[in-house]
Design a protein around this motif. Sequence first.
Motif, PDB file in Angstrom:
ATOM      1  N   ASP A 197       0.827  -1.210   0.000  1.00 45.22           N
ATOM      2  CA  ASP A 197       0.000   0.000   0.000  1.00 45.22           C
ATOM      3  C   ASP A 197       0.862   1.261   0.000  1.00 45.22           C
ATOM      4  O   ASP A 197       1.749   1.416   0.842  1.00 45.22           O
ATOM      5  CB  ASP A 197      -0.930   0.005   1.216  1.00 45.22           C
ATOM      6  CG  ASP A 197      -1.913  -1.155   1.193  1.00 45.22           C
ATOM      7  OD1 ASP A 197      -2.273  -1.590   0.085  1.00 45.22           O
ATOM      8  OD2 ASP A 197      -2.298  -1.627   2.278  1.00 45.22           O
ATOM      9  N   LYS A 198       0.579   2.160  -0.905  1.00 47.61           N
ATOM     10  CA  LYS A 198       1.361   3.391  -1.055  1.00 47.61           C
ATOM     11  C   LYS A 198       0.612   4.643  -0.600  1.00 47.61           C
ATOM     12  O   LYS A 198       1.158   5.736  -0.657  1.00 47.61           O
ATOM     13  CB  LYS A 198       1.771   3.564  -2.523  1.00 47.61           C
ATOM     14  CG  LYS A 198       2.593   2.405  -3.072  1.00 47.61           C
ATOM     15  CD  LYS A 198       3.875   2.199  -2.277  1.00 47.61           C
ATOM     16  CE  LYS A 198       4.717   1.057  -2.827  1.00 47.61           C
ATOM     17  NZ  LYS A 198       5.928   0.799  -2.007  1.00 47.61           N
ATOM     18  N   THR A 199      -0.621   4.476  -0.162  1.00 50.75           N
ATOM     19  CA  THR A 199      -1.389   5.601   0.364  1.00 50.75           C
ATOM     20  C   THR A 199      -2.138   5.133   1.610  1.00 50.75           C
ATOM     21  O   THR A 199      -2.336   3.931   1.830  1.00 50.75           O
ATOM     22  CB  THR A 199      -2.416   6.137  -0.649  1.00 50.75           C
ATOM     23  OG1 THR A 199      -3.406   5.123  -0.889  1.00 50.75           O
ATOM     24  CG2 THR A 199      -1.738   6.515  -1.956  1.00 50.75           C
ATOM     25  N   LEU A 256      10.635   8.568   2.726  1.00 48.55           N
ATOM     26  CA  LEU A 256       9.496   8.019   1.985  1.00 48.55           C
ATOM     27  C   LEU A 256       8.961   9.051   0.995  1.00 48.55           C
ATOM     28  O   LEU A 256       9.013  10.257   1.244  1.00 48.55           O
ATOM     29  CB  LEU A 256       8.373   7.637   2.952  1.00 48.55           C
ATOM     30  CG  LEU A 256       8.649   6.487   3.912  1.00 48.55           C
ATOM     31  CD1 LEU A 256       7.511   6.379   4.926  1.00 48.55           C
ATOM     32  CD2 LEU A 256       8.790   5.184   3.141  1.00 48.55           C
ATOM     33  N   GLU A 278       3.252   8.595   1.280  1.00 49.23           N
ATOM     34  CA  GLU A 278       3.372   7.151   1.529  1.00 49.23           C
ATOM     35  C   GLU A 278       3.344   6.894   3.035  1.00 49.23           C
ATOM     36  O   GLU A 278       4.042   7.558   3.798  1.00 49.23           O
ATOM     37  CB  GLU A 278       4.652   6.596   0.923  1.00 49.23           C
ATOM     38  CG  GLU A 278       4.752   5.077   1.035  1.00 49.23           C
ATOM     39  CD  GLU A 278       5.840   4.492   0.146  1.00 49.23           C
ATOM     40  OE1 GLU A 278       6.389   3.436   0.519  1.00 49.23           O
ATOM     41  OE2 GLU A 278       6.124   5.091  -0.916  1.00 49.23           O
ATOM     42  N   VAL A 291       0.563   9.156   7.744  1.00 51.35           N
ATOM     43  CA  VAL A 291       1.181   9.916   6.656  1.00 51.35           C
ATOM     44  C   VAL A 291       1.411  11.334   7.159  1.00 51.35           C
ATOM     45  O   VAL A 291       0.621  11.869   7.946  1.00 51.35           O
ATOM     46  CB  VAL A 291       0.311   9.949   5.373  1.00 51.35           C
ATOM     47  CG1 VAL A 291       0.241   8.577   4.746  1.00 51.35           C
ATOM     48  CG2 VAL A 291      -1.069  10.499   5.660  1.00 51.35           C
ATOM     49  N   PRO A 304       4.847  -0.680   5.796  1.00 47.74           N
ATOM     50  CA  PRO A 304       5.085  -0.364   4.410  1.00 47.74           C
ATOM     51  C   PRO A 304       5.968   0.863   4.322  1.00 47.74           C
ATOM     52  O   PRO A 304       5.673   1.895   4.911  1.00 47.74           O
ATOM     53  CB  PRO A 304       3.675  -0.099   3.856  1.00 47.74           C
ATOM     54  CG  PRO A 304       2.846   0.240   5.044  1.00 47.74           C
ATOM     55  CD  PRO A 304       3.458  -0.477   6.204  1.00 47.74           C
ATOM     56  N   GLY A 305       7.072   0.754   3.640  1.00 49.51           N
ATOM     57  CA  GLY A 305       7.938   1.914   3.460  1.00 49.51           C
ATOM     58  C   GLY A 305       8.958   2.081   4.556  1.00 49.51           C
ATOM     59  O   GLY A 305      10.096   2.392   4.282  1.00 49.51           O
TER      60      GLY A 305
END
Length: 302
Positions: free
Chosen positions: A162-164, A202, A206, A220, A284-285
């Motif tokens: 997942d990027k958002t 990041l 992200e 975020v 993630p990230g």
Amino acid sequence: MKTKQMILASAAAVMMLTLGACDKKAEGQVVAVVNGEEVSLQELNAELAGQQVPDSVDKKQLMKEVLQRVIDRKLLVQRAREQGIDKDPDYLTQQRRLDESLLVTMLGKKAAAGVKIPDAAAIDKFIADNPQMFTQRTVYTLEQLQFDVPPNPERLKALEKDKTLAAVAQSLDSLGIKYARGNSAIDSASVPPALLKQILALPAGEPFILPNQGKLYASVITGQRANPTPPEIARPAATQAIRQRDLAQVNTNTLKQVRDAAKIEYQAGYEAPAKAGTPAAAAPGAPAAPVPDAPAVPAPTN
């Protein structure tokens, strides 16, 4: 005859104890006697230790009120002992745990007393080496999703793609994991530099996931505000932060020494895990890692 003598001796001992209790008086360093149990001035002062007492408060009246609380506690303790609660296995287990915690706390205080105050050169170096705590201190505003760690944390690997934050929400929905939305902020002074570097590396928007107090937070960055630590505060704050760091190292060394010297045997199935301190879930990230308490730097001001 011997039995009679033993009974008489026991009776005499009880009488002596009773007379001894009656002889106790509330005088000198003894501020009260509760059914023969003394309450010392030192014990009363210990009750007041650490309390913030305004100058306007009548100290003598406060001491009297605190003494009544101590007396009430002792009366209830005496009743508990009359009922045999002090022999209960649950009580004995908890008492041992409290005693151990107190000993560890006092060991830490003793170690802290031996940590040297850093000199001016060490303070200057610390400030220069940690700009995120001082000259470049920044407050980052966050949008977050808060959720519990699932029984099987492996399921959270689905979030790595997942990027958002919206994508994280969709993944949580598909996994049947409930979450709450919210807003928060992080102070660069309270985040380990290496972790902060990873977060700031990041791409914009992200998310990163970090555990805190038993929960997971997907966040975020939505904004930032420079908040440099004033020079008059920086040096005392750096001094305290250095001492905290040095004390942590002393405690780590002490634990390693006693572990290395200890003989520890485990029942089968209770052996130490192969790798302790593994994060509950990957982020993630950015890798999941707990954010420690903020160093001794005052909170941001507007």
